[in-house]
Design a protein around this motif. Structure first.
Motif, PDB file in Angstrom:
ATOM      1  N   ASP A  63     -15.199   0.461   1.481  1.00 32.21           N
ATOM      2  CA  ASP A  63     -15.687  -0.358   2.586  1.00 32.21           C
ATOM      3  C   ASP A  63     -14.565  -1.036   3.360  1.00 32.21           C
ATOM      4  O   ASP A  63     -14.847  -1.854   4.240  1.00 32.21           O
ATOM      5  CB  ASP A  63     -16.639  -1.432   2.048  1.00 32.21           C
ATOM      6  CG  ASP A  63     -18.036  -0.866   1.796  1.00 32.21           C
ATOM      7  OD1 ASP A  63     -18.268   0.305   2.152  1.00 32.21           O
ATOM      8  OD2 ASP A  63     -18.880  -1.590   1.231  1.00 32.21           O
ATOM      9  N   VAL A  64     -13.343  -0.756   3.039  1.00 34.42           N
ATOM     10  CA  VAL A  64     -12.197  -1.310   3.756  1.00 34.42           C
ATOM     11  C   VAL A  64     -11.232  -0.176   4.075  1.00 34.42           C
ATOM     12  O   VAL A  64     -11.269   0.876   3.426  1.00 34.42           O
ATOM     13  CB  VAL A  64     -11.476  -2.395   2.916  1.00 34.42           C
ATOM     14  CG1 VAL A  64     -12.355  -3.614   2.745  1.00 34.42           C
ATOM     15  CG2 VAL A  64     -11.044  -1.852   1.573  1.00 34.42           C
ATOM     16  N   PRO A  65     -10.368  -0.349   5.071  1.00 34.25           N
ATOM     17  CA  PRO A  65      -9.382   0.695   5.359  1.00 34.25           C
ATOM     18  C   PRO A  65      -8.460   0.937   4.163  1.00 34.25           C
ATOM     19  O   PRO A  65      -8.123   0.011   3.426  1.00 34.25           O
ATOM     20  CB  PRO A  65      -8.602   0.126   6.554  1.00 34.25           C
ATOM     21  CG  PRO A  65      -9.505  -0.895   7.158  1.00 34.25           C
ATOM     22  CD  PRO A  65     -10.288  -1.472   6.028  1.00 34.25           C
ATOM     23  N   LEU A  66      -8.090   2.187   3.976  1.00 38.86           N
ATOM     24  CA  LEU A  66      -7.204   2.552   2.878  1.00 38.86           C
ATOM     25  C   LEU A  66      -5.765   2.220   3.258  1.00 38.86           C
ATOM     26  O   LEU A  66      -5.190   2.829   4.152  1.00 38.86           O
ATOM     27  CB  LEU A  66      -7.332   4.048   2.562  1.00 38.86           C
ATOM     28  CG  LEU A  66      -6.526   4.564   1.382  1.00 38.86           C
ATOM     29  CD1 LEU A  66      -7.006   3.922   0.081  1.00 38.86           C
ATOM     30  CD2 LEU A  66      -6.629   6.087   1.273  1.00 38.86           C
ATOM     31  N   HIS A  67      -5.190   1.236   2.591  1.00 35.96           N
ATOM     32  CA  HIS A  67      -3.823   0.814   2.864  1.00 35.96           C
ATOM     33  C   HIS A  67      -2.968   1.028   1.614  1.00 35.96           C
ATOM     34  O   HIS A  67      -3.486   1.095   0.491  1.00 35.96           O
ATOM     35  CB  HIS A  67      -3.772  -0.656   3.286  1.00 35.96           C
ATOM     36  CG  HIS A  67      -4.004  -0.855   4.747  1.00 35.96           C
ATOM     37  ND1 HIS A  67      -3.100  -1.493   5.574  1.00 35.96           N
ATOM     38  CD2 HIS A  67      -5.027  -0.486   5.544  1.00 35.96           C
ATOM     39  CE1 HIS A  67      -3.564  -1.517   6.813  1.00 35.96           C
ATOM     40  NE2 HIS A  67      -4.738  -0.921   6.817  1.00 35.96           N
ATOM     41  N   SER A  68      -1.675   1.107   1.821  1.00 36.65           N
ATOM     42  CA  SER A  68      -0.742   1.321   0.714  1.00 36.65           C
ATOM     43  C   SER A  68       0.503   0.475   0.933  1.00 36.65           C
ATOM     44  O   SER A  68       0.745  -0.021   2.035  1.00 36.65           O
ATOM     45  CB  SER A  68      -0.343   2.801   0.617  1.00 36.65           C
ATOM     46  OG  SER A  68       0.383   3.193   1.783  1.00 36.65           O
ATOM     47  N   VAL A  69       1.285   0.328  -0.121  1.00 34.69           N
ATOM     48  CA  VAL A  69       2.583  -0.348  -0.038  1.00 34.69           C
ATOM     49  C   VAL A  69       3.622   0.552  -0.688  1.00 34.69           C
ATOM     50  O   VAL A  69       3.296   1.406  -1.520  1.00 34.69           O
ATOM     51  CB  VAL A  69       2.555  -1.737  -0.735  1.00 34.69           C
ATOM     52  CG1 VAL A  69       1.675  -2.703   0.008  1.00 34.69           C
ATOM     53  CG2 VAL A  69       2.103  -1.610  -2.185  1.00 34.69           C
ATOM     54  N   SER A 188       6.934   7.099  -1.804  1.00 28.64           N
ATOM     55  CA  SER A 188       5.826   6.871  -2.728  1.00 28.64           C
ATOM     56  C   SER A 188       4.919   5.773  -2.186  1.00 28.64           C
ATOM     57  O   SER A 188       5.381   4.700  -1.787  1.00 28.64           O
ATOM     58  CB  SER A 188       6.357   6.473  -4.110  1.00 28.64           C
ATOM     59  OG  SER A 188       7.147   7.513  -4.661  1.00 28.64           O
ATOM     60  N   LEU A 189       3.621   6.043  -2.179  1.00 30.52           N
ATOM     61  CA  LEU A 189       2.636   5.095  -1.676  1.00 30.52           C
ATOM     62  C   LEU A 189       1.816   4.581  -2.851  1.00 30.52           C
ATOM     63  O   LEU A 189       1.138   5.349  -3.530  1.00 30.52           O
ATOM     64  CB  LEU A 189       1.725   5.769  -0.640  1.00 30.52           C
ATOM     65  CG  LEU A 189       2.425   6.391   0.571  1.00 30.52           C
ATOM     66  CD1 LEU A 189       1.411   7.058   1.482  1.00 30.52           C
ATOM     67  CD2 LEU A 189       3.213   5.330   1.338  1.00 30.52           C
ATOM     68  N   PHE A 190       1.866   3.267  -3.079  1.00 34.98           N
ATOM     69  CA  PHE A 190       1.194   2.653  -4.206  1.00 34.98           C
ATOM     70  C   PHE A 190       0.048   1.772  -3.712  1.00 34.98           C
ATOM     71  O   PHE A 190       0.074   1.267  -2.593  1.00 34.98           O
ATOM     72  CB  PHE A 190       2.158   1.791  -5.024  1.00 34.98           C
ATOM     73  CG  PHE A 190       3.170   2.581  -5.804  1.00 34.98           C
ATOM     74  CD1 PHE A 190       3.077   3.953  -5.920  1.00 34.98           C
ATOM     75  CD2 PHE A 190       4.228   1.948  -6.433  1.00 34.98           C
ATOM     76  CE1 PHE A 190       4.003   4.683  -6.623  1.00 34.98           C
ATOM     77  CE2 PHE A 190       5.165   2.656  -7.153  1.00 34.98           C
ATOM     78  CZ  PHE A 190       5.056   4.036  -7.251  1.00 34.98           C
ATOM     79  N   PHE A 191      -0.945   1.616  -4.586  1.00 33.96           N
ATOM     80  CA  PHE A 191      -1.964   0.607  -4.345  1.00 33.96           C
ATOM     81  C   PHE A 191      -1.728  -0.563  -5.277  1.00 33.96           C
ATOM     82  O   PHE A 191      -1.660  -0.407  -6.493  1.00 33.96           O
ATOM     83  CB  PHE A 191      -3.374   1.152  -4.578  1.00 33.96           C
ATOM     84  CG  PHE A 191      -4.429   0.073  -4.463  1.00 33.96           C
ATOM     85  CD1 PHE A 191      -4.964  -0.249  -3.226  1.00 33.96           C
ATOM     86  CD2 PHE A 191      -4.865  -0.635  -5.578  1.00 33.96           C
ATOM     87  CE1 PHE A 191      -5.911  -1.261  -3.104  1.00 33.96           C
ATOM     88  CE2 PHE A 191      -5.811  -1.632  -5.463  1.00 33.96           C
ATOM     89  CZ  PHE A 191      -6.340  -1.953  -4.233  1.00 33.96           C
ATOM     90  N   LEU A 192      -1.582  -1.736  -4.702  1.00 34.68           N
ATOM     91  CA  LEU A 192      -1.496  -2.986  -5.442  1.00 34.68           C
ATOM     92  C   LEU A 192      -2.406  -3.973  -4.723  1.00 34.68           C
ATOM     93  O   LEU A 192      -2.202  -4.247  -3.534  1.00 34.68           O
ATOM     94  CB  LEU A 192      -0.058  -3.495  -5.500  1.00 34.68           C
ATOM     95  CG  LEU A 192       0.205  -4.680  -6.426  1.00 34.68           C
ATOM     96  CD1 LEU A 192      -0.033  -4.296  -7.880  1.00 34.68           C
ATOM     97  CD2 LEU A 192       1.623  -5.195  -6.267  1.00 34.68           C
ATOM     98  N   ASP A 193      -3.409  -4.476  -5.438  1.00 33.00           N
ATOM     99  CA  ASP A 193      -4.446  -5.254  -4.777  1.00 33.00           C
ATOM    100  C   ASP A 193      -3.893  -6.400  -3.940  1.00 33.00           C
ATOM    101  O   ASP A 193      -4.394  -6.696  -2.854  1.00 33.00           O
ATOM    102  CB  ASP A 193      -5.440  -5.795  -5.810  1.00 33.00           C
ATOM    103  CG  ASP A 193      -4.745  -6.492  -6.976  1.00 33.00           C
ATOM    104  OD1 ASP A 193      -3.507  -6.615  -6.929  1.00 33.00           O
ATOM    105  OD2 ASP A 193      -5.440  -6.904  -7.928  1.00 33.00           O
ATOM    106  N   LYS A 194      -2.844  -7.028  -4.411  1.00 27.55           N
ATOM    107  CA  LYS A 194      -2.271  -8.172  -3.707  1.00 27.55           C
ATOM    108  C   LYS A 194      -1.705  -7.792  -2.345  1.00 27.55           C
ATOM    109  O   LYS A 194      -1.683  -8.612  -1.416  1.00 27.55           O
ATOM    110  CB  LYS A 194      -1.182  -8.804  -4.570  1.00 27.55           C
ATOM    111  CG  LYS A 194      -0.623 -10.105  -4.054  1.00 27.55           C
ATOM    112  CD  LYS A 194       0.397 -10.666  -5.026  1.00 27.55           C
ATOM    113  CE  LYS A 194       1.016 -11.959  -4.497  1.00 27.55           C
ATOM    114  NZ  LYS A 194       2.029 -12.497  -5.446  1.00 27.55           N
ATOM    115  N   GLY A 195      -1.243  -6.549  -2.195  1.00 23.55           N
ATOM    116  CA  GLY A 195      -0.622  -6.126  -0.945  1.00 23.55           C
ATOM    117  C   GLY A 195      -1.487  -5.235  -0.074  1.00 23.55           C
ATOM    118  O   GLY A 195      -1.249  -5.133   1.130  1.00 23.55           O
ATOM    119  N   CYS A 196      -2.502  -4.586  -0.669  1.00 21.84           N
ATOM    120  CA  CYS A 196      -3.308  -3.612   0.078  1.00 21.84           C
ATOM    121  C   CYS A 196      -4.662  -4.161   0.512  1.00 21.84           C
ATOM    122  O   CYS A 196      -5.434  -3.458   1.162  1.00 21.84           O
ATOM    123  CB  CYS A 196      -3.520  -2.355  -0.771  1.00 21.84           C
ATOM    124  SG  CYS A 196      -1.989  -1.489  -1.179  1.00 21.84           S
TER     125      CYS A 196
END
Length: 357
Positions: A63-69, A188-196
């Motif tokens: 339900d939110v845009p897919l973002h990565s860090v 490398s694209l990571f998902f970290l809740d605090k940043g994405c």
């Protein structure tokens, strides 16, 4: 006790599955009436927002845009830096890794664990090159300072510079740290809740939490930074269960588990080996080597000192293997004894949602 109630309420999903495996597809679309009836029969529903949250959470919707860090940004956030959603995160079609961890764990151990996962091949290659260069310098007697003769044959000088020995042990840590600072914007694209997930928008946070399954479905792998309290945190175990249930990008269900104590072993191991060489040099400056030569002869003194250095090195290696063996048993015990009612969670309403999912 809830699953039979869900089935009695008519919670059969399209495709022949039961109510425990919803048939929603993609971003939360598809048939939903049957499961909504099952949800109302299975658990007390406070409002429509609760239903929508649980629906998205259980089906792996997004339900939110897919973002990565990037890996460098992940390390910065794990170290306690403030998130910069607009400046540091970027849209992505899929993720290389989903970082699952407990925020209560030791931050520097998790930082080194992520650095090892991301930069280990390059750091190891730099280390090997450094070892070859230092070995060449020592063996070819290019460095002709601080030569010592107590252990040499008559008329022979053995050249060894202390900082070269220390450098050979610490070059891996130096290479690892250099990669962290040099490769800030790695591919490398990571998902970290605090940043994405936008931390300044409460609605975005709620929708981001409900979309954890969707983030996992778009990740190639799940990287678990395992600390002692990982299997005591309900959200952490839920992330692991979602990945095994839905599968990641390309339907992969293989995940990587990195004990954060591995970071302690890497750092302490390098420091310990450097300390061994420092003690070896101290025996020269204090005249211990000359005393051994007088007492036992040059060859016997060489063998004795070599045994001391080798024993120290192998004892450290044995300790590391022993600790990892204990960790394997501890991990198996934690998985076997896990119960949702004993796991900790910040909001009890989330426990109801997770138990239903």
């Amino acid at each position: 006790t809830r699953a039979p109630a869900a089935r009695r309420a008519g919670g059969t999903c399209a495709g022949g599955g039961d109510a425990r495996r919803p048939a929603w597809r993609g971003r939360g679309g598809g048939r939903r009436s049957d499961l909504l009836v099952a949800m109302r029969a299975a658990t007390p529903v406070r409002d429509q927002e609760h239903v929508e949250f649980t629906k998205t959470l259980s089906c792996g919707g997004l339900d939110v845009p897919l973002h990565s860090v990037s890996a460098g940004e992940s390390i910065r956030l794990l170290a306690g830096a403030d998130p910069d959603y607009d400046g540091a995160s970027r849209p992505a079609r899929h993720l290389h890794a989903f970082l699952s961890h407990s925020w209560r764990g030791c931050w520097w151990q998790k930082v080194i664990a992520v650095a090892l996962y991301t930069y280990f091949p390059r750091a190891l290659a730099i280390t090997c090159v450094g070892w070859v260069v230092m070995a060449y310098c020592m063996c070819s007697l290019v460095l002709e300072h601080s030569c010592w003769t107590d252990m040499a044959e008559p008329g022979q000088d053995i050249c060894r510079v202390a900082w070269v020995s220390y450098g050979t042990e610490c070059v891996f840590l130096a290479a690892l740290v250099s990669q962290v600072f040099v490769c800030q914007n790695s591919s490398s694209l990571f998902f970290l809740d605090k940043g994405c997930i936008n931390q300044e928008d409460c609605d975005a946070i709620a929708r981001g939490v409900s979309s954890l399954g969707g983030f996992l479905r778009h990740s190639q792998t799940l990287v678990v930074l395992w600390s002692d309290d990982y299997f005591q945190r309900l959200w952490c175990v839920f992330e692991l269960a979602c990945f095994k249930h839905f599968g990641g990008h390309g339907k992969s269900t293989e995940f990587v588990m990195i004990p954060v104590i591995l970071a302690t072993l890497v750092v302490s191991g390098n420091i310990f080996l450097s300390g061994v060489w420092m003690c070896f040099d101290a025996t020269e400056y204090l005249g211990v080597q000359a005393m051994l030569v007088e007492q036992f002869g040059r060859r016997a003194a060489r063998v004795l000192l070599a045994l001391v250095v080798s024993a120290s090195t192998f004892s450290m290696a044995y300790y590391a293997v022993y600790q990892l063996t204990l960790l394997r048993g501890k991990l198996a015990a934690q998985v076997a004894s896990f119960k949702t009612d004993r796991a900790s969670i910040s909001l009890e309403v989330d426990r109801e949602r997770i138990e239903f999912c």
